[in-house]
Design a protein around this motif. Structure first.
Motif, mmCIF file in Angstrom:
data_model
loop_
_atom_site.group_PDB
_atom_site.id
_atom_site.type_symbol
_atom_site.label_atom_id
_atom_site.label_comp_id
_atom_site.label_asym_id
_atom_site.label_seq_id
_atom_site.Cartn_x
_atom_site.Cartn_y
_atom_site.Cartn_z
ATOM 1 N N PHE A 9 13.901 19.563 -4.919
ATOM 2 C CA PHE A 9 14.131 18.361 -4.127
ATOM 3 C C PHE A 9 15.111 18.834 -3.072
ATOM 4 C CE2 PHE A 9 16.234 14.508 -2.848
ATOM 5 C CZ PHE A 9 15.244 13.550 -2.877
ATOM 6 N N ALA A 10 14.630 19.019 -1.860
ATOM 7 C CA ALA A 10 15.398 19.695 -0.812
ATOM 8 C C ALA A 10 15.722 18.745 0.327
ATOM 9 C CB ALA A 10 14.605 20.891 -0.287
ATOM 10 N N LEU A 11 17.030 18.580 0.585
ATOM 11 C CA LEU A 11 17.505 17.710 1.654
ATOM 12 C C LEU A 11 18.074 18.539 2.795
ATOM 13 C CD1 LEU A 11 19.376 15.016 -0.459
ATOM 14 C CD2 LEU A 11 17.338 14.638 0.943
ATOM 15 N N THR A 12 17.649 18.226 4.003
ATOM 16 C CA THR A 12 18.204 18.894 5.180
ATOM 17 C C THR A 12 19.618 18.370 5.438
ATOM 18 O OG1 THR A 12 17.439 17.256 6.765
ATOM 19 C CG2 THR A 12 15.893 19.040 6.202
ATOM 20 N N ALA A 13 20.327 19.033 6.323
ATOM 21 C CA ALA A 13 21.670 18.589 6.711
ATOM 22 C C ALA A 13 21.632 17.182 7.305
ATOM 23 C CB ALA A 13 22.278 19.581 7.702
ATOM 24 N N GLU A 14 20.487 16.783 7.858
ATOM 25 C CA GLU A 14 20.328 15.447 8.440
ATOM 26 C C GLU A 14 19.866 14.418 7.407
ATOM 27 O OE1 GLU A 14 20.340 18.615 11.080
ATOM 28 O OE2 GLU A 14 18.614 18.216 9.780
ATOM 29 N N GLY A 15 19.704 14.830 6.154
ATOM 30 C CA GLY A 15 19.320 13.894 5.100
ATOM 31 C C GLY A 15 17.831 13.664 4.950
ATOM 32 N N LYS A 16 17.015 14.515 5.562
ATOM 33 C CA LYS A 16 15.560 14.414 5.410
ATOM 34 C C LYS A 16 15.116 15.221 4.191
ATOM 35 C CE LYS A 16 14.514 11.981 9.070
ATOM 36 N NZ LYS A 16 13.872 10.686 8.962
ATOM 37 N N VAL A 17 14.070 14.734 3.504
ATOM 38 C CA VAL A 17 13.499 15.441 2.364
ATOM 39 C C VAL A 17 12.423 16.385 2.893
ATOM 40 C CG1 VAL A 17 12.321 15.224 0.144
ATOM 41 C CG2 VAL A 17 13.910 13.435 0.890
ATOM 42 N N LEU A 18 12.538 17.658 2.521
ATOM 43 C CA LEU A 18 11.516 18.636 2.917
ATOM 44 C C LEU A 18 10.353 18.554 1.945
ATOM 45 C CD1 LEU A 18 13.375 21.948 3.782
ATOM 46 C CD2 LEU A 18 11.912 20.623 5.270
ATOM 47 N N MET A 19 9.177 18.353 2.486
ATOM 48 C CA MET A 19 7.951 18.338 1.696
ATOM 49 C C MET A 19 6.974 19.307 2.347
ATOM 50 S SD MET A 19 8.565 15.983 -0.672
ATOM 51 C CE MET A 19 6.994 15.411 -1.307
ATOM 52 N N VAL A 20 5.955 19.703 1.613
ATOM 53 C CA VAL A 20 4.919 20.564 2.175
ATOM 54 C C VAL A 20 3.561 19.938 1.895
ATOM 55 C CG1 VAL A 20 6.288 22.682 2.032
ATOM 56 C CG2 VAL A 20 4.834 22.042 0.104
ATOM 57 N N LYS A 21 2.637 20.228 2.794
ATOM 58 C CA LYS A 21 1.263 19.737 2.649
ATOM 59 C C LYS A 21 0.348 20.940 2.664
ATOM 60 C CE LYS A 21 -0.934 17.553 6.053
ATOM 61 N NZ LYS A 21 -1.388 16.534 7.004
ATOM 62 N N GLN A 22 -0.502 21.029 1.618
ATOM 63 C CA GLN A 22 -1.428 22.153 1.565
ATOM 64 C C GLN A 22 -2.669 21.804 0.760
ATOM 65 O OE1 GLN A 22 0.068 25.677 -0.549
ATOM 66 N NE2 GLN A 22 1.645 24.393 -1.462
ATOM 67 N N PHE A 23 -3.725 22.574 1.001
ATOM 68 C CA PHE A 23 -4.977 22.411 0.270
ATOM 69 C C PHE A 23 -4.818 22.987 -1.123
ATOM 70 C CE2 PHE A 23 -9.121 23.931 -1.161
ATOM 71 C CZ PHE A 23 -9.859 22.764 -1.057
ATOM 72 N N ARG A 24 -5.325 22.266 -2.120
ATOM 73 C CA ARG A 24 -5.310 22.738 -3.509
ATOM 74 C C ARG A 24 -6.742 22.785 -4.024
ATOM 75 N NH1 ARG A 24 -1.078 25.724 -4.458
ATOM 76 N NH2 ARG A 24 0.907 24.611 -4.463
ATOM 77 N N GLN A 25 -7.222 24.000 -4.291
ATOM 78 C CA GLN A 25 -8.611 24.221 -4.694
ATOM 79 C C GLN A 25 -8.963 23.497 -5.990
ATOM 80 O OE1 GLN A 25 -11.186 25.450 -3.207
ATOM 81 N NE2 GLN A 25 -12.551 25.412 -4.962
ATOM 82 N N GLY A 26 -8.023 23.432 -6.937
ATOM 83 C CA GLY A 26 -8.312 22.759 -8.205
ATOM 84 C C GLY A 26 -8.746 21.318 -8.015
ATOM 85 N N LEU A 27 -8.097 20.601 -7.117
ATOM 86 C CA LEU A 27 -8.472 19.215 -6.808
ATOM 87 C C LEU A 27 -9.479 19.134 -5.672
ATOM 88 C CD1 LEU A 27 -5.087 17.241 -6.930
ATOM 89 C CD2 LEU A 27 -6.945 17.207 -8.586
ATOM 90 N N GLY A 28 -9.563 20.212 -4.897
ATOM 91 C CA GLY A 28 -10.467 20.209 -3.747
ATOM 92 C C GLY A 28 -9.989 19.304 -2.637
ATOM 93 N N LYS A 29 -8.660 19.172 -2.503
ATOM 94 C CA LYS A 29 -8.127 18.295 -1.453
ATOM 95 C C LYS A 29 -6.766 18.777 -0.996
ATOM 96 C CE LYS A 29 -6.809 14.123 -2.627
ATOM 97 N NZ LYS A 29 -6.918 12.760 -3.072
ATOM 98 N N THR A 30 -6.363 18.332 0.180
ATOM 99 C CA THR A 30 -5.043 18.624 0.729
ATOM 100 C C THR A 30 -4.079 17.569 0.211
ATOM 101 O OG1 THR A 30 -6.004 19.665 2.675
ATOM 102 C CG2 THR A 30 -3.737 18.895 2.863
ATOM 103 N N ILE A 31 -2.946 18.024 -0.328
ATOM 104 C CA ILE A 31 -1.982 17.104 -0.944
ATOM 105 C C ILE A 31 -0.557 17.421 -0.473
ATOM 106 C CG2 ILE A 31 -3.438 16.701 -2.964
ATOM 107 C CD1 ILE A 31 -1.640 18.594 -4.558
ATOM 108 N N ILE A 32 0.327 16.462 -0.691
ATOM 109 C CA ILE A 32 1.745 16.617 -0.358
ATOM 110 C C ILE A 32 2.498 16.989 -1.631
ATOM 111 C CG2 ILE A 32 3.816 15.427 0.470
ATOM 112 C CD1 ILE A 32 1.933 13.687 2.185
ATOM 113 N N GLU A 33 3.376 17.987 -1.502
ATOM 114 C CA GLU A 33 4.133 18.494 -2.641
ATOM 115 C C GLU A 33 5.570 18.784 -2.231
ATOM 116 O OE1 GLU A 33 0.550 21.082 -4.711
ATOM 117 O OE2 GLU A 33 2.011 22.124 -3.481
ATOM 118 N N VAL A 34 6.384 19.143 -3.215
ATOM 119 C CA VAL A 34 7.716 19.666 -2.927
ATOM 120 C C VAL A 34 7.578 21.173 -2.720
ATOM 121 C CG1 VAL A 34 8.916 17.867 -4.237
ATOM 122 C CG2 VAL A 34 8.321 20.021 -5.372
ATOM 123 N N PRO A 35 8.513 21.806 -2.018
ATOM 124 C CA PRO A 35 8.467 23.260 -1.871
ATOM 125 C C PRO A 35 8.761 23.944 -3.207
ATOM 126 C CG PRO A 35 10.096 22.278 -0.371
ATOM 127 C CD PRO A 35 9.616 21.202 -1.276
#
Length: 186
Positions: free
Chosen positions: A51-77
């Motif tokens: 759970f990663a917070l920037t100095a400005e208080g924003k949460v860093l998230m990542v979006k990537q394709f996951r073959q197991g689900l066959g879809k692009t999803i949002i995750e934590v780093p």
């Protein structure tokens, strides 16, 4: 420490071995003396998530394709703990830098969790990272393609409420992080 319900391992044989995944077939004896044949166990390296917070208080998230689900999803780093990582904190700091280009002034553990204790051996270790500052571009692995998202706490809560975090280990990390940040109550 042994528990009266522990099983005894009689025999173990690897049926699949790759660097990031191993599968084995175990024969065990239960606490009551019953033999269990062909119990399959998957061995992964341990994972780290933040759970990663920037100095400005924003949460860093990542979006990537996951073959197991066959879809692009949002995750934590996060990602796998590498054999070259001296500590779990080193692993999450490396993953954060590689995936997002951010370094963090403070990183503290939030605990560990099993994805499925019945069939997998690894743990996911959670971290609360604060003071994130972008210092470089991403340095992704060969097959990684992901976008970095900066989200408000309210946007992250909305994703959880709308069941838009598909990865259960990542949802748990977000809940623990929101509690740690004082944004949710136990």
């Amino acid at each position: 420490m042994s528990d009266p319900l522990d099983w005894k391992l009689v025999k173990s044989e690897y049926v699949f071995t790759e660097p990031w995944l191993k599968a084995r077939k175990d024969t065990c004896i239960t606490a009551s003396g019953k033999q269990v044949d062909n119990y399959y166990v998957i061995e992964y390296p341990d994972w780290v998530n933040a759970f990663a917070l920037t100095a400005e208080g924003k949460v860093l998230m990542v979006k990537q394709f996951r073959q197991g689900l066959g879809k692009t999803i949002i995750e934590v780093p996060g990602g796998c703990v590498d054999p070259t990582d001296a500590t779990l904190e080193d692993a999450i700091r490396r993953e954060l830098l590689e995936e997002t280009g951010y370094t963090f002034s403070h990183v503290e553990p939030m605990g560990s969790i099993s994805a499925n204790a019945g069939t997998t051996t690894n743990l996911t270790h959670y971290f609360f990272a604060t003071g994130g500052v972008k210092v470089s571009q991403q340095s992704l692995d060969e097959h990684e393609e992901l976008d970095v998202l900066l989200m408000s706490i309210d946007e992250v809560k909305a994703l959880l409420q709308q069941h838009e975090i598909w990865q259960s280990l990542h949802a748990a990390c977000l809940f623990y992080g929101l509690i740690k940040a004082g944004e949710m109550q136990w």
